[in-house]
Design a protein around this motif. Structure first.
Motif, PDB file in Angstrom:
ATOM      1  N   ASP A  71     106.080  67.017   9.703  1.00 46.99           N
ATOM      2  CA  ASP A  71     106.140  67.869  10.886  1.00 46.99           C
ATOM      3  C   ASP A  71     107.137  67.272  11.879  1.00 46.99           C
ATOM      4  N   ARG A  72     107.441  68.011  12.915  1.00 45.48           N
ATOM      5  CA  ARG A  72     108.438  67.580  13.903  1.00 45.48           C
ATOM      6  C   ARG A  72     108.060  66.280  14.611  1.00 45.48           C
ATOM      7  N   ALA A  73     106.775  66.038  14.788  1.00 44.21           N
ATOM      8  CA  ALA A  73     106.314  64.834  15.478  1.00 44.21           C
ATOM      9  C   ALA A  73     106.284  63.620  14.557  1.00 44.21           C
ATOM     10  N   ASP A  74     106.534  63.816  13.270  1.00 43.38           N
ATOM     11  CA  ASP A  74     106.507  62.748  12.277  1.00 43.38           C
ATOM     12  C   ASP A  74     105.119  62.101  12.194  1.00 43.38           C
ATOM     13  N   LYS A  75     104.084  62.930  12.374  1.00 46.65           N
ATOM     14  CA  LYS A  75     102.708  62.448  12.308  1.00 46.65           C
ATOM     15  C   LYS A  75     101.961  62.974  11.089  1.00 46.65           C
ATOM     16  N   THR A  76     102.394  64.125  10.578  1.00 43.95           N
ATOM     17  CA  THR A  76     101.734  64.750   9.442  1.00 43.95           C
ATOM     18  C   THR A  76     102.756  65.009   8.355  1.00 43.95           C
ATOM     19  N   LEU A  77     102.367  64.668   7.118  1.00 43.39           N
ATOM     20  CA  LEU A  77     103.230  64.887   5.972  1.00 43.39           C
ATOM     21  C   LEU A  77     102.609  65.962   5.096  1.00 43.39           C
ATOM     22  N   PHE A  78     103.438  66.871   4.624  1.00 42.35           N
ATOM     23  CA  PHE A  78     103.006  67.943   3.735  1.00 42.35           C
ATOM     24  C   PHE A  78     103.648  67.685   2.378  1.00 42.35           C
ATOM     25  N   VAL A  79     102.806  67.515   1.351  1.00 40.57           N
ATOM     26  CA  VAL A  79     103.286  67.148   0.023  1.00 40.57           C
ATOM     27  C   VAL A  79     102.901  68.234  -0.967  1.00 40.57           C
ATOM     28  N   VAL A  80     103.872  68.703  -1.738  1.00 42.38           N
ATOM     29  CA  VAL A  80     103.640  69.735  -2.737  1.00 42.38           C
ATOM     30  C   VAL A  80     103.132  69.076  -4.022  1.00 42.38           C
ATOM     31  N   ASP A  81     101.938  69.486  -4.454  1.00 40.91           N
ATOM     32  CA  ASP A  81     101.333  69.014  -5.706  1.00 40.91           C
ATOM     33  C   ASP A  81     101.381  70.167  -6.709  1.00 40.91           C
ATOM     34  N   ALA A  82     102.355  70.124  -7.620  1.00 42.13           N
ATOM     35  CA  ALA A  82     102.570  71.236  -8.554  1.00 42.13           C
ATOM     36  C   ALA A  82     101.411  71.400  -9.522  1.00 42.13           C
ATOM     37  N   THR A  83     100.888  70.318 -10.037  1.00 41.78           N
ATOM     38  CA  THR A  83      99.800  70.404 -11.007  1.00 41.78           C
ATOM     39  C   THR A  83      98.541  70.968 -10.373  1.00 41.78           C
ATOM     40  N   GLY A  84      98.247  70.545  -9.162  1.00 45.41           N
ATOM     41  CA  GLY A  84      97.055  71.019  -8.457  1.00 45.41           C
ATOM     42  C   GLY A  84      97.244  72.332  -7.728  1.00 45.41           C
ATOM     43  N   SER A  85      98.474  72.838  -7.685  1.00 46.49           N
ATOM     44  CA  SER A  85      98.804  74.080  -6.974  1.00 46.49           C
ATOM     45  C   SER A  85      98.344  74.033  -5.516  1.00 46.49           C
ATOM     46  N   LYS A  86      98.637  72.914  -4.870  1.00 46.59           N
ATOM     47  CA  LYS A  86      98.206  72.703  -3.484  1.00 46.59           C
ATOM     48  C   LYS A  86      99.340  72.128  -2.635  1.00 46.59           C
ATOM     49  N   LEU A  87      99.226  72.342  -1.341  1.00 45.14           N
ATOM     50  CA  LEU A  87     100.010  71.622  -0.363  1.00 45.14           C
ATOM     51  C   LEU A  87      99.049  70.587   0.210  1.00 45.14           C
ATOM     52  N   ILE A  88      99.350  69.326   0.030  1.00 42.54           N
ATOM     53  CA  ILE A  88      98.470  68.246   0.480  1.00 42.54           C
ATOM     54  C   ILE A  88      98.911  67.828   1.877  1.00 42.54           C
ATOM     55  N   VAL A  89      97.963  67.767   2.793  1.00 43.08           N
ATOM     56  CA  VAL A  89      98.247  67.397   4.177  1.00 43.08           C
ATOM     57  C   VAL A  89      97.816  65.943   4.371  1.00 43.08           C
ATOM     58  N   VAL A  90      98.784  65.081   4.733  1.00 41.69           N
ATOM     59  CA  VAL A  90      98.552  63.642   4.829  1.00 41.69           C
ATOM     60  C   VAL A  90      98.789  63.171   6.259  1.00 41.69           C
ATOM     61  N   ASP A  91      97.860  62.378   6.782  1.00 39.63           N
ATOM     62  CA  ASP A  91      98.032  61.728   8.077  1.00 39.63           C
ATOM     63  C   ASP A  91      98.982  60.552   7.862  1.00 39.63           C
ATOM     64  N   LEU A  92     100.137  60.563   8.510  1.00 44.26           N
ATOM     65  CA  LEU A  92     101.115  59.513   8.279  1.00 44.26           C
ATOM     66  C   LEU A  92     100.691  58.156   8.836  1.00 44.26           C
ATOM     67  N   ILE A 112     110.342  73.827   6.181  1.00 44.79           N
ATOM     68  CA  ILE A 112     109.658  74.058   7.457  1.00 44.79           C
ATOM     69  C   ILE A 112     110.524  74.972   8.313  1.00 44.79           C
ATOM     70  N   SER A 113     109.892  75.850   9.071  1.00 46.56           N
ATOM     71  CA  SER A 113     110.634  76.800   9.903  1.00 46.56           C
ATOM     72  C   SER A 113     111.372  76.070  11.019  1.00 46.56           C
ATOM     73  N   PRO A 114     112.405  76.686  11.575  1.00 41.31           N
ATOM     74  CA  PRO A 114     113.173  76.047  12.647  1.00 41.31           C
ATOM     75  C   PRO A 114     112.319  75.640  13.851  1.00 41.31           C
ATOM     76  N   ASN A 115     111.255  76.396  14.131  1.00 39.62           N
ATOM     77  CA  ASN A 115     110.409  76.029  15.273  1.00 39.62           C
ATOM     78  C   ASN A 115     109.296  75.059  14.885  1.00 39.62           C
ATOM     79  N   GLY A 116     109.215  74.696  13.600  1.00 41.24           N
ATOM     80  CA  GLY A 116     108.233  73.720  13.141  1.00 41.24           C
ATOM     81  C   GLY A 116     106.816  74.240  13.030  1.00 41.24           C
ATOM     82  N   LYS A 117     106.626  75.548  13.122  1.00 42.39           N
ATOM     83  CA  LYS A 117     105.279  76.108  13.136  1.00 42.39           C
ATOM     84  C   LYS A 117     104.779  76.604  11.781  1.00 42.39           C
ATOM     85  N   GLN A 118     105.687  76.803  10.830  1.00 41.35           N
ATOM     86  CA  GLN A 118     105.283  77.312   9.521  1.00 41.35           C
ATOM     87  C   GLN A 118     105.995  76.553   8.412  1.00 41.35           C
TER      88      GLN A 118
END
Length: 157
Positions: A71-92, A112-118
């Protein structure tokens, strides 16, 4: 959930690349690289070009990490897990997984969208782009695409 049809075979890739391309225009302190085969994410300092941290998510995922985006704040990481068909949300800060969000069948990439919201996540096997709200980590809608072209399906599918 809204499903919006798109007619172009390339729209799945174009939507993600557009969002990903716009994301790179913003200066970032770190780059995140999903290491598909070992279930880790490398954190790279963009000033020194050095790996400064490795997040080991292997035991906590289904195994095939395809993309990582912060995310823009560099606090949350979004990781694509292809096998699990999930977006994993990680606290950095802690490296711990907060939640998992359904992200289509065999998701391959994210932007990520230009405004960082999606975040847009491409589902390769179901030909959907899943739009996820960054703040709530909920699916907003899916966008149907026409799917693989003949070359891709024939050569690799």
């Amino acid at each position: 959930m809204n499903v919006l049809p798109y007619r172009s075979p390339a729209s799945l890739i174009a939507a993600t690349l557009l969002l990903a391309g716009l994301q790179t225009a913003v200066a970032a302190n770190h780059a995140y690289v999903a290491n598909q085969n070992d279930g880790t994410v490398s954190v790279i300092d963009t000033q020194s070009d050095e790996v400064v941290r490795t997040l080991d998510l292997h035991a906590k995922t289904d195994g095939k990490l395809q993309a990582a985006i912060a995310d823009r704040a560099d606090k949350t990481l979004f990781v694509v897990d292809a096998t699990g068909s999930k977006l994993i949300v990680v606290d950095l800060a802690s490296g711990e997984i907060r939640t998992r969000v359904a992200a289509g069948q065999s998701p391959e990439g994210a932007g990520i969208s230009p405004n960082g919201k999606q975040i847009a996540v491409c589902g390769e096997d179901d030909n959907l782009v899943t739009m996820i709200d960054v703040a709530t980590q909920k699916v907003l809608r899916t966008i149907a695409t026409q799917g693989r072209d003949g070359f891709y399906g024939g050569a690799f599918g």
